[in-house]
Write an enzyme that holds these catalytic residues in place. Structure first.
Site, PDB file in Angstrom:
ATOM      1  N   SER A  41     -37.795  11.694  46.128  1.00  0.00           N
ATOM      2  CA  SER A  41     -39.151  12.232  46.211  1.00  0.00           C
ATOM      3  C   SER A  41     -40.042  11.191  45.533  1.00  0.00           C
ATOM      4  O   SER A  41     -39.616  10.542  44.584  1.00  0.00           O
ATOM      5  CB  SER A  41     -39.265  13.587  45.512  1.00  0.00           C
ATOM      6  OG  SER A  41     -39.592  13.402  44.149  1.00  0.00           O
ATOM      7  N   VAL A  43     -42.513  11.220  43.541  1.00  0.00           N
ATOM      8  CA  VAL A  43     -42.827  11.385  42.119  1.00  0.00           C
ATOM      9  C   VAL A  43     -41.616  11.059  41.246  1.00  0.00           C
ATOM     10  O   VAL A  43     -41.729  10.385  40.228  1.00  0.00           O
ATOM     11  CB  VAL A  43     -43.358  12.813  41.867  1.00  0.00           C
ATOM     12  CG1 VAL A  43     -43.656  13.028  40.395  1.00  0.00           C
ATOM     13  CG2 VAL A  43     -44.629  13.052  42.675  1.00  0.00           C
ATOM     14  N   CYS A  44     -40.431  11.518  41.671  1.00  0.00           N
ATOM     15  CA  CYS A  44     -39.221  11.226  40.892  1.00  0.00           C
ATOM     16  C   CYS A  44     -38.963   9.728  40.845  1.00  0.00           C
ATOM     17  O   CYS A  44     -38.487   9.190  39.850  1.00  0.00           O
ATOM     18  CB  CYS A  44     -37.995  11.902  41.492  1.00  0.00           C
ATOM     19  SG  CYS A  44     -38.121  13.679  41.517  1.00  0.00           S
ATOM     20  N   SER A  45     -39.271   9.059  41.961  1.00  0.00           N
ATOM     21  CA  SER A  45     -39.034   7.619  41.999  1.00  0.00           C
ATOM     22  C   SER A  45     -39.857   6.943  40.923  1.00  0.00           C
ATOM     23  O   SER A  45     -39.386   6.056  40.222  1.00  0.00           O
ATOM     24  CB  SER A  45     -39.421   7.050  43.363  1.00  0.00           C
ATOM     25  OG  SER A  45     -38.744   7.746  44.372  1.00  0.00           O
ATOM     26  N   LEU A  48     -38.347   7.750  37.201  1.00  0.00           N
ATOM     27  CA  LEU A  48     -37.147   7.030  36.784  1.00  0.00           C
ATOM     28  C   LEU A  48     -37.386   5.523  36.743  1.00  0.00           C
ATOM     29  O   LEU A  48     -36.811   4.820  35.927  1.00  0.00           O
ATOM     30  CB  LEU A  48     -35.972   7.391  37.687  1.00  0.00           C
ATOM     31  CG  LEU A  48     -35.535   8.860  37.522  1.00  0.00           C
ATOM     32  CD1 LEU A  48     -34.494   9.228  38.561  1.00  0.00           C
ATOM     33  CD2 LEU A  48     -34.983   9.126  36.133  1.00  0.00           C
TER      34      LEU A  48
END
Lengths: 154, 155
Positions: A41, A43-45, A48
Site C-alpha cells: 500500500s 502509505v506503508c511503503s 517502512l
C-alpha cells in the site's frame, strides 16, 4: 491496544524467508514491533522506507526493528526487495492477524492491523506504544527516538 | 550519530537553498520521487519563496543520494535550482553520464562538479536536511511546511 508495563505477548511467526522468529529470541535486547496494514500500500511503503533510512540510528540504540503485517512471507519478500529494505518482516498470516490481535492492534472490520509501534524492553515488557489515529497516518520516526530517549533517561 | 528526537522544522536560514519571493514554503523533497516531480511544477508556480530541503529516501529510490549530491554540487557553483528543475523535468536520465551532460548544459566546471558531488561535505549537508525532516516528523515526500506547519503531508 496493549499498554506500557504489560508483558509483551510472545509469538512465533515466519519471516520473509520462511524462517521462524519468536519474540523470545530477542530477550536481553530491545525490540521495536512495527505493525502496519499491508505490503505494497503506498502509505506503508513510505513508512517502512523512511524507517529504513534511520535504521542504523535505531540499531545504535540497541533496538531490533521488526515489521509485522497479515501478508504472507512471499509477499513480504517481494515487498522487501521492492523497497530495498533489510528490516525483517513477519507474516501474521495464519491464523490471520493473531499477533496483531494479541497486541490490540488489529482492526476487525478492515482485516488488517492499524499502524502501531510497540517498544519492548530487554525483559519482554512493553515499554512504549504508539497507535495511529487512522491507518492513513504514519507515525514519524522522530516518535521512536523520543521514546528511546526517554527510556534511556529512566 | 545525531539525535533524531522530535524538533520543530528549522526556520529558513542562510545555509538553505531559496528561490522566489513571498512567504516561505519549506519543502522536503526527494529528487528520485515521482510524486515530488509532479508536485514540483505546482509548488514552483506558487507566489512563495521556496526553501528546498533534501529528503532522499535511498531504500526506495536508490539513485536519490547521487541526485541530491549532484544538486548540491551544482549549488556550489550557483546552479542549485537549475539542477533540481532539470532532474525533475527528465526523470529518465539519472546515471552518471547523464549527470555530466546536465552539468555541461548548466555550464558547470565539470571537474569541480565531480569532486564536489562525491565530497563528504556534500553528503553531510544533504544528511543535515534529511535529519531535520525526520525530527519534524516527515514521513513522505514532498512535505511542505508553511510557517512551520505541515501544509501537505502527502499528496
Amino acid at each position: 491496544m496493549i499498554a506500557a508495563g504489560q508483558p509483551a505477548p510472545d509469538f512465533t511467526l515466519r519471516n520473509q524467508d520462511g524462517e521462524k522468529v519468536s519474540l523470545s529470541d530477542f530477550r536481553g535486547k530491545k525490540v521495536l514491533l512495527v505493525f502496519y496494514p499491508l505490503d505494497f500500500s503506498p502509505v506503508c511503503s513510505d513508512q517502512l522506507s523512511v524507517y529504513q533510512e534511520v535504521k542504523p540510528e535505531i540499531e545504535a540504540k540497541g533496538v531490533t526493528m521488526i515489521g509485522i503485517s497479515v501478508d504472507s512471507g512471499f509477499a513480504h519478500k517481494a515487498f522487501q526487495e521492492k523497497l530495498g529494505l533489510d528490516t525483517q518482516l513477519l507474516a501474521d498470516f495464519e491464523p490471520k492477524g493473531e499477533v496483531a490481535r494479541a497486541y490490540g492492534a488489529y482492526i476487525e472490520k478492515v482485516g488488517h492491523a492499524n499502524r502501531s509501534l510497540v517498544l519492548i524492553d530487554e525483559e519482554g515488557t512493553v515499554e512504549w506504544v504508539h497507535e495511529s489515529p487512522t491507518p492513513l497516518e504514519i507515525p514519524g520516526a522522530n516518535l521512536i527516538f523520543d521514546a528511546l530517549s526517554s527510556s534511556q533517561a529512566h | 550519530m545525531s539525535e533524531l528526537t522530535s524538533a520543530a522544522v528549522p526556520p529558513a536560514g542562510p545555509g538553505d537553498h531559496r528561490r522566489g519571493d513571498g512567504p516561505e514554503l519549506i519543502v522536503y523533497a526527494d529528487l528520485g520521487c515521482p510524486h515530488c516531480a509532479s508536485a514540483w511544477v505546482e509548488i514552483c508556480g506558487r507566489e512563495a519563496t521556496i526553501v528546498f530541503r533534501h529528503f532522499p529516501v535511498a531504500s526506495k529510490h536508490p539513485r536519490s543520494p547521487a541526485l541530491h549530491a549532484a544538486a548540491e554540487a551544482a549549488g556550489s557553483q550557483g546552479r542549485f535550482f537549475e539542477m533540481v528543475d532539470s532532474l525533475y523535468r527528465d526523470r529518465g536520465h539519472v546515471d552518471d553520464p547523464h549527470l555530466w551532460q546536465r552539468a555541461e548544459r548548466l555550464d558547470l566546471d565539470l571537474d569541480r562538479f565531480e569532486f564536489d558531488r562525491r565530497s563528504g561535505a556534500v553528503a553531510t549537508r544533504v544528511r543535515r536536511d534529511f535529519e531535520s525532516g525526520i525530527r519534524a516528523g516527515v514521513t513522505g515526500t514532498p512535505a511542505v511546511f508553511s510557517l512551520g506547519v505541515p501544509e501537505v503531508d502527502h499528496p
